[in-house]
Design a protein around this motif. Sequence first.
Motif, PDB file in Angstrom:
ATOM      1  N   MET A  54      11.922 103.434  16.191  1.00 60.26           N
ATOM      2  CA  MET A  54      11.414 104.351  17.196  1.00 60.26           C
ATOM      3  C   MET A  54      12.418 105.488  17.387  1.00 60.26           C
ATOM      4  O   MET A  54      13.617 105.270  17.466  1.00 60.26           O
ATOM      5  N   THR A  55      11.937 106.694  17.473  1.00 54.35           N
ATOM      6  CA  THR A  55      12.815 107.849  17.594  1.00 54.35           C
ATOM      7  C   THR A  55      13.331 107.987  19.024  1.00 54.35           C
ATOM      8  O   THR A  55      12.641 107.639  19.980  1.00 54.35           O
ATOM      9  N   PRO A  56      14.543 108.519  19.171  1.00 54.16           N
ATOM     10  CA  PRO A  56      15.079 108.724  20.520  1.00 54.16           C
ATOM     11  C   PRO A  56      14.308 109.841  21.225  1.00 54.16           C
ATOM     12  O   PRO A  56      13.867 110.800  20.595  1.00 54.16           O
ATOM     13  N   HIS A  57      14.143 109.695  22.534  1.00 58.90           N
ATOM     14  CA  HIS A  57      13.425 110.714  23.291  1.00 58.90           C
ATOM     15  C   HIS A  57      13.848 110.682  24.754  1.00 58.90           C
ATOM     16  O   HIS A  57      14.540 109.771  25.195  1.00 58.90           O
ATOM     17  N   VAL A  58      13.398 111.683  25.506  1.00 58.71           N
ATOM     18  CA  VAL A  58      13.711 111.809  26.927  1.00 58.71           C
ATOM     19  C   VAL A  58      12.580 111.186  27.727  1.00 58.71           C
ATOM     20  O   VAL A  58      11.406 111.490  27.509  1.00 58.71           O
ATOM     21  N   LEU A  59      12.915 110.321  28.672  1.00 58.35           N
ATOM     22  CA  LEU A  59      11.918 109.701  29.545  1.00 58.35           C
ATOM     23  C   LEU A  59      11.579 110.632  30.704  1.00 58.35           C
ATOM     24  O   LEU A  59      12.237 111.648  30.922  1.00 58.35           O
ATOM     25  N   ASP A  60      10.563 110.294  31.461  1.00 56.55           N
ATOM     26  CA  ASP A  60      10.094 111.140  32.559  1.00 56.55           C
ATOM     27  C   ASP A  60      11.139 111.341  33.653  1.00 56.55           C
ATOM     28  O   ASP A  60      11.187 112.389  34.292  1.00 56.55           O
ATOM     29  N   ASP A  61      11.993 110.347  33.869  1.00 58.66           N
ATOM     30  CA  ASP A  61      13.000 110.469  34.922  1.00 58.66           C
ATOM     31  C   ASP A  61      14.257 111.213  34.461  1.00 58.66           C
ATOM     32  O   ASP A  61      15.213 111.340  35.217  1.00 58.66           O
ATOM     33  N   GLY A  62      14.276 111.707  33.224  1.00 59.27           N
ATOM     34  CA  GLY A  62      15.421 112.460  32.711  1.00 59.27           C
ATOM     35  C   GLY A  62      16.430 111.620  31.965  1.00 59.27           C
ATOM     36  O   GLY A  62      17.417 112.146  31.458  1.00 59.27           O
ATOM     37  N   SER A  63      16.218 110.318  31.869  1.00 57.88           N
ATOM     38  CA  SER A  63      17.139 109.477  31.119  1.00 57.88           C
ATOM     39  C   SER A  63      16.794 109.527  29.628  1.00 57.88           C
ATOM     40  O   SER A  63      15.688 109.871  29.241  1.00 57.88           O
ATOM     41  N   LEU A  64      17.784 109.198  28.811  1.00 59.82           N
ATOM     42  CA  LEU A  64      17.611 109.246  27.359  1.00 59.82           C
ATOM     43  C   LEU A  64      17.348 107.855  26.824  1.00 59.82           C
ATOM     44  O   LEU A  64      18.151 106.945  27.024  1.00 59.82           O
TER      45      LEU A  64
END
Length: 131
Positions: A1-11
């Motif tokens: 799974m590729t890294p991405h930004v979550l809705d709360d701003g965490s990585l």
Amino acid sequence: MTPHVLDDGSLFIRTRLTIPAHEIALRVTTSGGPGGQHANRSLTRVVASFDVAESQVLSNADRALLLEKIGPVVRTSAGRFRSQGQNRAAAFEQLAEKIAVALTRLPPRRPTKPTKARRFAGSMTRRLADA
């Protein structure tokens, strides 16, 4: 799974590692380069930094690997967009990708033998050089 930004701003880096937003420091500056009257006053360039040495979420093995590969602080900057929000998202994505790449462990190389064709080509060039 590729890294991405979550809705709360965490990585989200991988299944067992999510870096919370409060561990990422943001700084905004003016974008460089030529521009009009508005360009030199807008704070649109975003610099995101993550302190590896002071992080609370990294395991000791991950911390050691990051310190070895990219150092005590990881920084990325984005200034290619006109809006600060787009640059912030781009800087977060770059930071997540940079950390994910640094945390990948390559399998150890297994030594192999030269192929028969390679051995034959080597003897042929030696034979031609001797002639």
